[in-house]
Design a protein around this motif. Structure first.
Motif, PDB file in Angstrom:
ATOM      1  N   PRO A 204       0.814  -1.227   0.000  1.00 59.47           N
ATOM      2  CA  PRO A 204       0.000   0.000   0.000  1.00 59.47           C
ATOM      3  C   PRO A 204       0.845   1.274   0.000  1.00 59.47           C
ATOM      4  CG  PRO A 204      -0.828  -1.537   1.635  1.00 59.47           C
ATOM      5  CD  PRO A 204       0.427  -2.129   1.097  1.00 59.47           C
ATOM      6  N   TYR A 205       1.938   1.292   0.779  1.00 60.71           N
ATOM      7  CA  TYR A 205       2.709   2.531   0.868  1.00 60.71           C
ATOM      8  C   TYR A 205       3.455   2.829  -0.427  1.00 60.71           C
ATOM      9  CZ  TYR A 205       1.796   1.849   5.799  1.00 60.71           C
ATOM     10  OH  TYR A 205       1.168   1.647   6.987  1.00 60.71           O
ATOM     11  N   SER A 206       3.795   1.772  -1.162  1.00 52.22           N
ATOM     12  CA  SER A 206       4.552   2.029  -2.392  1.00 52.22           C
ATOM     13  C   SER A 206       3.651   1.997  -3.620  1.00 52.22           C
ATOM     14  CB  SER A 206       5.686   1.017  -2.525  1.00 52.22           C
ATOM     15  OG  SER A 206       5.201  -0.282  -2.331  1.00 52.22           O
ATOM     16  N   SER A 207       2.325   1.991  -3.405  1.00 55.49           N
ATOM     17  CA  SER A 207       1.414   1.829  -4.537  1.00 55.49           C
ATOM     18  C   SER A 207       1.571   2.949  -5.571  1.00 55.49           C
ATOM     19  CB  SER A 207      -0.027   1.750  -4.067  1.00 55.49           C
ATOM     20  OG  SER A 207      -0.344   2.920  -3.344  1.00 55.49           O
ATOM     21  N   GLY A 208       1.871   4.160  -5.114  1.00 56.58           N
ATOM     22  CA  GLY A 208       2.024   5.267  -6.061  1.00 56.58           C
ATOM     23  C   GLY A 208       3.145   5.008  -7.046  1.00 56.58           C
ATOM     24  N   GLY A 209       4.296   4.619  -6.522  1.00 52.70           N
ATOM     25  CA  GLY A 209       5.455   4.351  -7.377  1.00 52.70           C
ATOM     26  C   GLY A 209       5.187   3.190  -8.314  1.00 52.70           C
ATOM     27  N   ILE A 210       4.543   2.153  -7.767  1.00 48.44           N
ATOM     28  CA  ILE A 210       4.261   0.979  -8.597  1.00 48.44           C
ATOM     29  C   ILE A 210       3.300   1.359  -9.719  1.00 48.44           C
ATOM     30  CG2 ILE A 210       3.233  -1.324  -8.605  1.00 48.44           C
ATOM     31  CD1 ILE A 210       4.238  -1.679  -5.772  1.00 48.44           C
ATOM     32  N   LEU A 211       2.320   2.186  -9.375  1.00 44.65           N
ATOM     33  CA  LEU A 211       1.333   2.602 -10.377  1.00 44.65           C
ATOM     34  C   LEU A 211       1.984   3.378 -11.522  1.00 44.65           C
ATOM     35  CD1 LEU A 211      -1.679   2.296 -10.736  1.00 44.65           C
ATOM     36  CD2 LEU A 211      -1.985   4.549  -9.742  1.00 44.65           C
ATOM     37  N   THR A 212       2.934   4.252 -11.187  1.00 43.09           N
ATOM     38  CA  THR A 212       3.626   4.964 -12.278  1.00 43.09           C
ATOM     39  C   THR A 212       4.310   3.978 -13.200  1.00 43.09           C
ATOM     40  OG1 THR A 212       5.216   5.430 -10.547  1.00 43.09           O
ATOM     41  CG2 THR A 212       4.298   7.310 -11.625  1.00 43.09           C
ATOM     42  N   GLY A 213       4.971   2.970 -12.615  1.00 40.63           N
ATOM     43  CA  GLY A 213       5.645   1.973 -13.442  1.00 40.63           C
ATOM     44  C   GLY A 213       4.669   1.246 -14.339  1.00 40.63           C
ATOM     45  N   ILE A 304       1.369  11.560 -10.846  1.00 39.37           N
ATOM     46  CA  ILE A 304       1.309  10.704  -9.661  1.00 39.37           C
ATOM     47  C   ILE A 304       2.645  10.726  -8.928  1.00 39.37           C
ATOM     48  CG2 ILE A 304       1.118   8.323  -8.852  1.00 39.37           C
ATOM     49  CD1 ILE A 304      -0.830   7.798 -11.075  1.00 39.37           C
ATOM     50  N   ARG A 305       3.727  10.651  -9.685  1.00 39.62           N
ATOM     51  CA  ARG A 305       5.048  10.650  -9.066  1.00 39.62           C
ATOM     52  C   ARG A 305       5.260  11.939  -8.275  1.00 39.62           C
ATOM     53  NH1 ARG A 305       9.793  10.148 -13.137  1.00 39.62           N
ATOM     54  NH2 ARG A 305       8.049   9.255 -14.231  1.00 39.62           N
ATOM     55  N   TYR A 306       4.868  13.031  -8.907  1.00 41.29           N
ATOM     56  CA  TYR A 306       5.036  14.344  -8.282  1.00 41.29           C
ATOM     57  C   TYR A 306       4.207  14.436  -7.004  1.00 41.29           C
ATOM     58  CZ  TYR A 306       5.113  19.406  -7.907  1.00 41.29           C
ATOM     59  OH  TYR A 306       5.266  20.676  -7.463  1.00 41.29           O
ATOM     60  N   ARG A 307       2.927  14.013  -7.096  1.00 36.10           N
ATOM     61  CA  ARG A 307       2.044  14.080  -5.940  1.00 36.10           C
ATOM     62  C   ARG A 307       2.596  13.258  -4.783  1.00 36.10           C
ATOM     63  NH1 ARG A 307      -3.326  15.456  -5.889  1.00 36.10           N
ATOM     64  NH2 ARG A 307      -3.228  14.809  -3.713  1.00 36.10           N
ATOM     65  N   PHE A 308       3.057  12.030  -5.083  1.00 37.86           N
ATOM     66  CA  PHE A 308       3.518  11.173  -4.010  1.00 37.86           C
ATOM     67  C   PHE A 308       4.769  11.739  -3.358  1.00 37.86           C
ATOM     68  CE2 PHE A 308       0.410   8.107  -4.629  1.00 37.86           C
ATOM     69  CZ  PHE A 308       0.527   7.164  -3.626  1.00 37.86           C
ATOM     70  N   ARG A 309       5.615  12.362  -4.176  1.00 37.51           N
ATOM     71  CA  ARG A 309       6.835  12.914  -3.610  1.00 37.51           C
ATOM     72  C   ARG A 309       6.499  14.078  -2.694  1.00 37.51           C
ATOM     73  NH1 ARG A 309      10.950  14.702  -7.872  1.00 37.51           N
ATOM     74  NH2 ARG A 309      10.551  12.667  -8.791  1.00 37.51           N
TER      75      ARG A 309
END
Lengths: 314, 288
Positions: A204-213, A304-309
């Motif tokens: 769940p915590y890394s879902s943003g990064g995974i989603l970008t990939g 998404i990457r920007y938002r998560f960062r």
């Protein structure tokens, strides 16, 4: 005597100033060169988009999406192509996403440092450099002839799935790596097993990064042409694959996986290779759709990457 | 027990990528072996004619090899200077906020589907070049190579920029403290330190250019042509594979085998450049 010394010192100072000025000029010139290089790249992108849009956008209409390809350029459409692209995208996603995330999790969380892990990591880096058309050759030999899957949507989806696998693995690993160790230790301290920790916390915590990939890999897959030509995509398909739902039991049908296919990039390639300019207009219109899709997908990934960062501060 | 089971599944997923590589090499070699029963290796490597689908078939890889290397060379002569300068500019000249905006936009260049680049090369760049040089044919290696070069600029610039930015700040500050200008610092300190990372960027760009298919298939024509003249049409290894695959090809025929041989040659070529890159990097790291 002393005036001579003074004069030579003065000359030295002047010399140094000239030297500094010259170096400042070089600095500036290099900066301008860098700016020009960037501008040139951006201008190319812009020229490509504008050229394509000017030719292609007027051709876009409802009929263009609902017509099959045709010998007559003004009647031709991309119905079978976009349906094919869509079906292959789903197959690719089903193959690459679970496999890629699982591989990323294993390499980051489970693997011990040994020669096998080293081999797998080296291999993933090298896969990125292997020409995509050799994936197509492999698929033709292995999936089509060895496994008898035919020149079907399933074969194409699997091929593209394997092609984009490294992207998903690498982004999954990067995303998991940013989760701090304190989270893992907290989960273990509460009695979680390793898999519970991965499933309930890490993923769940890394879902943003995974989603970008995932998005980037799908946008790559949607524009990929060469391996699908090798696998045996047809360029003239005037029918749709079998529908995935049926009226009678068991309601779901997977017959479409075995159907022959064409996709948008191949349709575009076919049209651009013809001599008549009318077909080039069709190619441009297909290109506009492809371009919009890939740019939007990449835009979403960047966002998404920007938002998560921004949001995630551990 | 369940944990063990899950770990085993994850392990299998991780090894899948190795199987992919293994599968590629195995299939390419397996389908190529019968080819060399027909065609002696010497003729394959030194022949200057490549006409596998003709009545009187000739199998000399040189024309395809020549087309591939020529288009790659043109692409690199665009991508490497442009990408490196852009990377140095992004890493040393721009403010972080500007870099955050420019870098993703630059990376969009690599996201555009290659078939769109092919269209662009054939119907935009070639007519543009024809205005400068009216004798230029509709199909030529030059425009395909130039467009390919623009396409791989992000591969060069992105990785090079990462490498340049990971150069420790104290090295740059030391250089500035000695009175070096920004330009001098970039060329005497940053690039030598980041060279190992930049080599990987270049190697990836070369691999991309060698394996690029659609741009050359569309814009460079598909006739195998043993020439070093970028104004002429030529076929690359990849374009040949596409050309053959477009037709109906019986499994096991010599034409079918020839695309695997071409693929194997391409893979071998890519491998050579990768080994070269590895060697360069190690050699450079020893010197430090």
């Amino acid at each position: 005597m002393s005036t001579a010394v003074l004069q030579s010192e003065r000359a030295q100072v002047l010399d140094m100033r000239a030297n500094i000025r010259r170096r400042q000029w070089v600095d500036l010139a290099f900066g301008v060169a860098g700016l020009l290089a960037l501008l040139f790249a951006l201008l190319t992108l812009l020229a490509l988009i504008i050229d394509l849009a000017m030719t292609g956008v007027p051709r876009l209409s409802w009929e263009f999406f609902t017509n099959f390809p045709s010998r007559f350029p003004e009647r031709a459409g991309i119905l079978s192509a976009w349906v094919g692209s869509f079906a292959i995208m789903i197959t690719t996603a089903c193959c690459a996403i679970p496999l890629g995330i699982a591989a990323g999790v294993y390499l980051e969380e489970y693997a011990s440092k040994n020669w096998l892990t080293g081999l797998i990591e080296l291999n993933i880096i090298n896969l990125a450099g292997i020409p995509s058309i050799t994936f197509g050759l492999m698929a033709l030999g292995l999936f089509v002839y060895q496994f008898q899957l035919g020149q079907s949507i399933l074969t194409a989806g699997l091929t593209l799935g394997l092609l984009v696998l490294p992207i998903i693995i690498v982004t999954t690993r990067e995303a998991i790596r940013t989760v701090p160790n304190s989270i893992r230790e907290a989960a273990y301290a509460l009695g979680a097993s390793r898999w519970q920790m991965v499933w309930d916390h890490l993923l769940p915590y890394s879902s943003g990064g995974i989603l970008t990939g995932v998005i980037i890999s799908l946008s790559r897959a949607i524009g990929e042409t060469a391996p699908l030509i090798t696998v045996g995509a047809l360029t003239f398909i005037a029918f749709l694959p079998h529908p995935p739902v049926m009226a009678e039991f068991p309601f779901l049908s997977f017959q479409w996986l075995k159907d022959p296919f064409t996709v948008m990039p191949i349709q575009m390639f076919n049209w651009v290779s013809r001599p008549q300019p009318e077909f080039h207009v069709n190619a441009a219109a297909t290109g506009v759709i492809l371009l919009v899709m890939t740019l939007v997908m990449n835009g979403i990934a960047i966002w998404i990457r920007y938002r998560f960062r921004q949001r995630l501060k551990w | 027990m369940k944990e063990r089971f899950i770990e085993a599944i994850l392990f299998l997923a991780a090894t899948s990528s190795v199987f992919v590589t293994f599968g590629i090499v195995w299939i390419l070699v397996k389908e190529s072996i019968p080819f060399f029963a027909h065609v002696p290796l010497g003729e394959f490597l030194t022949g200057t004619e490549w006409t596998p689908l003709f009545e009187n078939a000739r199998f000399g890889i040189l024309p395809l090899l020549c087309g591939t290397l020529l288009s790659t060379a043109i692409a690199l002569s665009v991508a490497i200077p442009l990408g490196t300068v852009a990377a140095a500019f992004l890493s040393e000249y721009t403010k972080p906020w500007l870099r955050e905006i420019l870098k993703p936009i630059l990376e969009l260049l690599a996201a555009v589907p290659t078939v769109v680049y092919g269209y662009f090369a054939l119907l935009f760049v070639t007519p543009l070049l024809q205005k400068i040089h009216p004798d230029l044919g509709g199909f030529n290696v030059l425009s395909a190579g130039l467009v390919m070069g623009m396409m791989i600029v992000p591969y060069v610039s992105s990785l090079s920029e990462d490498a340049m930015r990971s150069v420790p700040g104290h090295l740059k500050e030391g250089s500035f403290a000695l009175g070096a200008s920004r330009f001098q610092t970039i060329f005497r300190v940053v690039i030598p330190t980041a060279f190992s990372g930049m080599t990987s960027a270049y190697i990836l760009a070369i691999s991309r250019a060698l394996g690029e298919t659609m741009v050359v298939s569309i814009a460079a024509g598909m006739q195998p042509n043993l020439t070093a003249n970028p104004l002429e049409p030529a076929a690359t290894i990849t374009a040949f594979i596409v050309q053959v695959s477009m037709g109906d090809l019986p499994h096991g025929s010599i034409g079918y085998q020839s695309i695997y041989v071409a693929g194997l040659t391409l893979l071998f070529l890519t491998l050579c450049f990768n080994v070269l890159g590895l060697w360069l990097r190690q050699k450079y790291q020893e010197k430090e």
